[in-house]
Design an enzyme around this catalytic site. Structure first.
Site, mmCIF file in Angstrom:
data_model
loop_
_atom_site.group_PDB
_atom_site.id
_atom_site.type_symbol
_atom_site.label_atom_id
_atom_site.label_comp_id
_atom_site.label_asym_id
_atom_site.label_seq_id
_atom_site.Cartn_x
_atom_site.Cartn_y
_atom_site.Cartn_z
ATOM 1 N N LYS A 58 0.845 -1.192 0.000
ATOM 2 C CA LYS A 58 0.000 0.000 0.000
ATOM 3 C C LYS A 58 0.881 1.243 0.000
ATOM 4 O O LYS A 58 1.785 1.375 0.821
ATOM 5 C CB LYS A 58 -0.913 0.032 1.232
ATOM 6 C CG LYS A 58 -2.133 -0.844 1.141
ATOM 7 C CD LYS A 58 -3.023 -0.585 2.336
ATOM 8 C CE LYS A 58 -4.316 -1.379 2.257
ATOM 9 N NZ LYS A 58 -5.189 -1.104 3.416
ATOM 10 N N HIS A 117 0.060 8.395 14.172
ATOM 11 C CA HIS A 117 -0.792 7.340 13.630
ATOM 12 C C HIS A 117 -1.041 6.209 14.628
ATOM 13 O O HIS A 117 -2.184 5.799 14.850
ATOM 14 C CB HIS A 117 -0.163 6.779 12.352
ATOM 15 C CG HIS A 117 -0.922 5.633 11.762
ATOM 16 N ND1 HIS A 117 -2.164 5.782 11.174
ATOM 17 C CD2 HIS A 117 -0.618 4.312 11.674
ATOM 18 C CE1 HIS A 117 -2.592 4.608 10.749
ATOM 19 N NE2 HIS A 117 -1.676 3.694 11.036
ATOM 20 N N ASN A 142 -7.285 -3.373 9.161
ATOM 21 C CA ASN A 142 -7.690 -2.004 9.505
ATOM 22 C C ASN A 142 -8.363 -1.918 10.868
ATOM 23 O O ASN A 142 -8.984 -0.898 11.182
ATOM 24 C CB ASN A 142 -8.638 -1.460 8.430
ATOM 25 C CG ASN A 142 -7.922 -1.227 7.112
ATOM 26 O OD1 ASN A 142 -6.897 -0.566 7.063
ATOM 27 N ND2 ASN A 142 -8.453 -1.794 6.047
#
Length: 382
Positions: free
Chosen positions: A157, A280, A258
């Site tokens: 990703k 994050h 996720n």
């Protein structure tokens, strides 16, 4: 996934190789100490004496760039350093343009490589550059944060952020090699290491309850370094590699990775990606605690499981509540607007990763908007 092989004691710190099996796009993740010094030899043995652009940030460059370029030079690899500002705000169109132009100015060819030396921001940005310059160059990840070593450097990703949300522009683009040098983690601040640890805990919470239990008992050894740290990183990479091999482009159960991110990304958007307020991994930690509490509220999981998750995250020093985000947050309706932009939303229907207990996460589709909104309102008040 196969259950992890847990050892009561781990008494060696040899380099570990975890394969990511994707047919002709397969590659190795090598985990161990002093891999930056070996980087030139590892790259040359796979790709030959190519030319590379080393994309890094100002902070990482001070610690590791000279060692890496020396290793590359020793292997006969010419390197062009490209240094950008540190922080999440470099994942932007402006920086993408700057790095792309620098790669082209260096006259690198399609058979040459982009080397990402840094954390998740550098990896995501560099991978996007590698995927689009000359319609695809070679790509090598040398992640220097715990978060990047166990998560963002693996699986292909790439992307940047926009004002509409996090990671909404990018491509799937696999690296040729990942070198996770465990020694570089000693240069991280305690806050950065804790933030990365949130992603390690995530793998246990998704579907490896034995690993989560091992972390509850051994997390202080992971923080201290050595064999326990290598084991935790390798186990995390094995978990992610198995999911990526089954579902490379997130059409199915790769979405399980996720866990905590739907809530977490909304918090990052709400704080305008200001790392002084929230990084994050901290957003993911709060997001995982929220996912477990919301699952309990929906009678999918027990309150005890939510309390256990929250207790472990708090023990390592991670935030678990919305009230712990410095500077406050917008109202629940504004957070819902960010959630509605999440990539997992399909035709307006909300998709969350929820749980039936420790290590029993699942993809929940068509989650009622009203239920999430009321939960957020209550969570903002506690």
């Amino acid at each position: 996934m196969n259950a992890p092989q847990q050892n009561a004691t781990i008494n060696h710190v040899d380099a570990v190789t975890v394969p990511v099996v994707l047919g002709d796009r397969s590659y190795d993740i090598i985990i161990g100490d002093k891999l930056i010094e070996r980087a030139g030899a590892e790259i040359a043995s796979r790709l030959g004496k190519i030319r590379v652009a080393v994309v890094t940030d100002e902070n990482v460059a001070k610690h590791h760039l000279e060692r890496l370029t020396a290793s590359l030079a020793e292997a006969g690899i010419d390197a062009t350093p490209i240094i950008v500002s540190a922080g999440e705000k470099s994942k932007a169109f402006a920086t993408l343009e700057t790095v792309t132009n620098a790669v082209l100015a260096a006259r690198l060819e399609r058979g040459d490589a982009i080397v990402a030396l840094g954390g998740g921001v550098i990896g995501d940005l560099s991978g996007f550059v590698a995927g689009i310059v000359r319609r695809g160059m070679k790509f090598i990840q040398i992640p220097t944060s715990l978060l990047a070593q166990v998560d963002s450097s693996v699986g292909g990703k790439t992307g940047i952020n926009t004002s509409h949300g996090k990671n909404l522009v990018g491509v799937f683009y696999q690296p040729q090699l990942v070198l996770a040098d465990t020694g570089v983690l000693n240069t991280l601040s305690p806050r950065e290491f804790r933030a990365g640890y949130a992603e390690v805990a995530k793998y246990g919470l998704i579907d490896r309850p034995d690993f989560f239990e091992w972390l509850e008992k051994n997390w202080s050894d992971v923080f201290a370094g050595g064999a326990a740290r290598t084991h935790a990183i390798a186990e995390s990479c094995r978990s992610k590699a198995a999911v990526v091999a089954r579902d490379e482009r997130e059409h199915g159960d790769r979405a399980l990775l996720n866990l905590g991110h739907t809530f977490g990304h909304a918090l990052e958007t709400a704080t305008n990606y200001d790392s002084s307020r929230l990084v994050h991994g901290e957003g993911v930690a709060i997001g995982m605690a929220l996912a477990y509490r919301f699952s309990a509220r929906m009678n999918l999981s027990s309150v005890e499981a939510a309390e256990r998750v929250e207790a472990h995250l708090q023990a390592v020093g991670l935030p678990t509540k919305l009230s712990q985000v410095p500077g406050g947050l917008p109202d629940a309706e504004s957070l819902m607007a960010s959630i509605a932009q999440d990539k997992k939303v399909s035709r307006g229907a909300l998709t969350f990763i929820l749980t039936r207990g420790i290590g029993q996460s699942f993809i929940a589709k068509d989650v009622p908007h009203s239920a999430v909104l009321e939960f957020l309102k209550d969570s903002l008040n506690h």
